[in-house]
Scaffold this motif. Structure first.
Motif, PDB file in Angstrom:
ATOM      1  N   HIS A 269       0.968  -1.163  -0.105  1.00  0.00           N
ATOM      2  CA  HIS A 269       0.009   0.152  -0.163  1.00  0.00           C
ATOM      3  C   HIS A 269       0.905   1.481  -0.034  1.00  0.00           C
ATOM      4  N   GLY A 270       0.398   2.151  -0.696  1.00  0.00           N
ATOM      5  CA  GLY A 270       1.158   3.378  -0.699  1.00  0.00           C
ATOM      6  C   GLY A 270       0.416   4.534  -1.747  1.00  0.00           C
ATOM      7  N   MET A 271       1.149   4.888  -2.470  1.00  0.00           N
ATOM      8  CA  MET A 271       0.739   5.944  -3.364  1.00  0.00           C
ATOM      9  C   MET A 271       1.202   5.958  -4.991  1.00  0.00           C
ATOM     10  N   VAL A 272       0.510   6.774  -5.355  1.00  0.00           N
ATOM     11  CA  VAL A 272       1.085   6.973  -7.200  1.00  0.00           C
ATOM     12  C   VAL A 272       1.597   8.298  -7.338  1.00  0.00           C
ATOM     13  N   VAL A 273       2.720   7.933  -7.965  1.00  0.00           N
ATOM     14  CA  VAL A 273       3.419   9.274  -8.466  1.00  0.00           C
ATOM     15  C   VAL A 273       3.467   9.433 -10.025  1.00  0.00           C
ATOM     16  N   GLY A 274       3.219  10.541 -10.255  1.00  0.00           N
ATOM     17  CA  GLY A 274       3.015  10.688 -11.971  1.00  0.00           C
ATOM     18  C   GLY A 274       3.480  11.884 -12.393  1.00  0.00           C
ATOM     19  N   GLU A 275       3.813  12.076 -13.765  1.00  0.00           N
ATOM     20  CA  GLU A 275       4.343  13.189 -14.297  1.00  0.00           C
ATOM     21  C   GLU A 275       3.833  13.064 -15.795  1.00  0.00           C
ATOM     22  N   ILE A 276       3.181  14.349 -16.061  1.00  0.00           N
ATOM     23  CA  ILE A 276       2.798  14.430 -17.505  1.00  0.00           C
ATOM     24  C   ILE A 276       3.657  15.559 -18.379  1.00  0.00           C
ATOM     25  N   ILE A 277       4.168  15.089 -19.426  1.00  0.00           N
ATOM     26  CA  ILE A 277       4.919  15.969 -20.379  1.00  0.00           C
ATOM     27  C   ILE A 277       4.432  15.807 -21.596  1.00  0.00           C
ATOM     28  N   ASP A 278       4.281  16.996 -22.076  1.00  0.00           N
ATOM     29  CA  ASP A 278       3.476  17.103 -23.416  1.00  0.00           C
ATOM     30  C   ASP A 278       2.194  16.098 -23.753  1.00  0.00           C
ATOM     31  N   GLY A 279       1.520  16.136 -22.726  1.00  0.00           N
ATOM     32  CA  GLY A 279       0.259  15.248 -22.865  1.00  0.00           C
ATOM     33  C   GLY A 279       0.520  13.813 -22.532  1.00  0.00           C
ATOM     34  N   GLU A 280       1.638  13.202 -22.419  1.00  0.00           N
ATOM     35  CA  GLU A 280       2.039  11.991 -22.083  1.00  0.00           C
ATOM     36  C   GLU A 280       2.178  11.590 -20.600  1.00  0.00           C
ATOM     37  N   VAL A 281       1.229  10.676 -20.137  1.00  0.00           N
ATOM     38  CA  VAL A 281       1.461  10.662 -18.658  1.00  0.00           C
ATOM     39  C   VAL A 281       2.224   9.216 -18.025  1.00  0.00           C
ATOM     40  N   LYS A 282       3.075   9.558 -17.235  1.00  0.00           N
ATOM     41  CA  LYS A 282       3.794   8.417 -16.725  1.00  0.00           C
ATOM     42  C   LYS A 282       3.598   8.260 -15.428  1.00  0.00           C
ATOM     43  N   THR A 283       3.332   7.192 -14.920  1.00  0.00           N
ATOM     44  CA  THR A 283       2.978   6.921 -13.453  1.00  0.00           C
ATOM     45  C   THR A 283       3.811   5.801 -12.752  1.00  0.00           C
ATOM     46  N   LYS A 284       3.869   5.584 -11.423  1.00  0.00           N
ATOM     47  CA  LYS A 284       4.434   4.551 -10.753  1.00  0.00           C
ATOM     48  C   LYS A 284       4.056   4.572  -9.218  1.00  0.00           C
ATOM     49  N   PHE A 285       3.760   2.977  -8.935  1.00  0.00           N
ATOM     50  CA  PHE A 285       3.549   2.946  -7.549  1.00  0.00           C
ATOM     51  C   PHE A 285       4.829   3.106  -6.718  1.00  0.00           C
ATOM     52  N   VAL A 286       4.464   3.948  -5.547  1.00  0.00           N
ATOM     53  CA  VAL A 286       5.700   3.929  -4.432  1.00  0.00           C
ATOM     54  C   VAL A 286       4.899   3.403  -2.986  1.00  0.00           C
ATOM     55  N   LYS A 287       5.607   2.275  -2.651  1.00  0.00           N
ATOM     56  CA  LYS A 287       5.020   1.714  -1.362  1.00  0.00           C
ATOM     57  C   LYS A 287       5.482   2.647  -0.335  1.00  0.00           C
ATOM     58  N   LEU A 288       4.575   2.826   0.747  1.00  0.00           N
ATOM     59  CA  LEU A 288       4.778   3.718   1.879  1.00  0.00           C
ATOM     60  C   LEU A 288       4.324   2.789   3.080  1.00  0.00           C
ATOM     61  N   ASP A 289       3.493   1.896   3.051  1.00  0.00           N
ATOM     62  CA  ASP A 289       3.146   1.327   4.234  1.00  0.00           C
ATOM     63  C   ASP A 289       4.162   0.280   4.372  1.00  0.00           C
ATOM     64  N   GLU A 290       4.851   0.361   5.740  1.00  0.00           N
ATOM     65  CA  GLU A 290       5.883  -0.825   6.055  1.00  0.00           C
ATOM     66  C   GLU A 290       5.399  -2.108   6.420  1.00  0.00           C
TER      67      GLU A 290
END
Length: 354
Positions: A218-239
């Motif tokens: 469990h954690g969060m989604v980190v994303g970036e949008i460059i020139d209309g292209e969306v890139k995301t990744k899941f980052v675990k937070l809950d230890e």
């Protein structure tokens, strides 16, 4: 633009199951704060432009002002990050709610009621919030996405392709097909506690796990949008993770031997366990009794999937008191008043008594 997407923190949740086992409810609440702070630290270190919170930030019935003070202080620490909150069914924007009465930091925007558009430097942010504890109709018909050279983002708490619960209530049922036709670059949803991705429609899942129906990371989604292209990744937070462990009981001849084994299991300190007992048992199993006796705080639940270690067909053919008892008991299956599991349990107790 860079963003972090989270949902379903449920601050000040009572953690009913955990609280029944020693002091784990309080421990989990502290871990919840720690996890949220890890997210804030990530935002600081990576210069994140936006934080999207898609509902259920807190539990309306239980939340304390001190908890909101803690959250808002963290928000103030990322004053350069714009924060958008879409209230959900556990933290609706209702009369005298925290959202209505509390003065959040200037970088926090809380959606309420109907769809609202907030135009920012890097993106057009659309959002809405629950104004009741349930929401039977979807707001999709009222969304008109603006043509823009900036990405359009929707933040919402809702049930993708969902229906009504057993009481006939719904929690913003959203059609996935209709949602995809609206033209958003990114759709930040909340309500489902397991991470789920369908194209640009994303549930980050709950930031921490609340039980054994929420296995995995469990954690969060980190994303970036460059020139209309969306890139995301899941980052675990809950230890900490909730996990299931199967244990075959056929090696044990008594309840005491099973309890001793469970007590001595070498279990990970960062995991909470549900033990699933399998195989053919040689003794009666009382799950509640075993759970209360096992000295191991990592074990929160025990489920009995075992079967009695008797060949009922063979016994039923015996010309003995046991054979007569088993035959008569099995006849009850024909009445369909009892399940086979209930009949076998009764047979087990009877044969042990004999």
């Amino acid at each position: 633009m860079k963003f972090v997407h989270v949902a379903d923190m449920h601050f000040d949740s009572p953690f009913t199951v955990l609280s029944a086992k020693s002091n784990l409810g309080n421990v989990r609440r502290l871990e919840q704060r720690k996890t949220f702070k890890k997210m804030i630290d990530y935002i600081k270190e990576n210069n994140i432009d936006y934080l999207f919170i898609s509902g259920d930030l807190y539990e309306h019935e239980y939340v304390r002002k001190t908890t909101i003070d803690y959250i808002n202080a963290l928000f103030k620490g990322i004053s350069n990050t714009k924060i958008f909150i879409s209230p959900g069914n556990h933290d609706p924007y209702i009369k005298n709610s925290i959202y209505e009465t509390y003065k959040f930091n200037d970088n926090v925007h809380i959606f309420k009621g109907n769809i609202e558009l907030v135009e920012t430097t890097f993106a057009n942010i659309y959002g809405m919030g629950f104004t009741e504890f349930y929401m039977n109709s979807s707001p999709l018909d009222y969304i008109n996405v603006k043509e823009s050279n900036k990405p359009n983002i929707l933040i919402m708490h809702g049930d993708l392709n969902g229906g009504r619960d057993k009481e006939g209530l719904a929690y913003n049922p959203i059609s996935e097909k209709d949602l995809k036709l609206l033209g958003f670059e990114y759709i930040a949803l909340g309500h489902i506690h397991k991470p789920k991705v369908s194209g640009n429609i994303i549930y980050p899942g709950s930031m921490i796990s609340f039980g054994f129906d929420e296995l995995g990371e469990h954690g969060m989604v980190v994303g970036e949008i460059i020139d209309g292209e969306v890139k995301t990744k899941f980052v675990k937070l809950d230890e900490r993770e909730f996990t299931e462990l199967k244990l075959n009981v056929e090696m044990f001849n008594s309840k005491e031997a099973l309890i001793e084994h469970l007590t001595e299991l070498n279990l990970s300190e960062n995991k909470m366990y549900k033990i699933i007992l399998t195989g053919k048992r040689n003794f009666e199993i009382n799950v509640r009794d075993i759970l209360d006796t096992v000295i191991n705080d990592r074990i929160l639940k025990i489920k009995d999937n075992t079967k009695i270690n008797y060949d009922l067909d063979t016994i039923s053919r015996e010309d003995t008191l046991k054979g007569i008892f088993v035959r008569e008991a099995l006849k009850l299956l024909e009445t369909k008043e009892y399940t086979r599991e209930e009949i076998e349990k009764a047979i087990e107790i009877g044969l042990e008594a004999m």
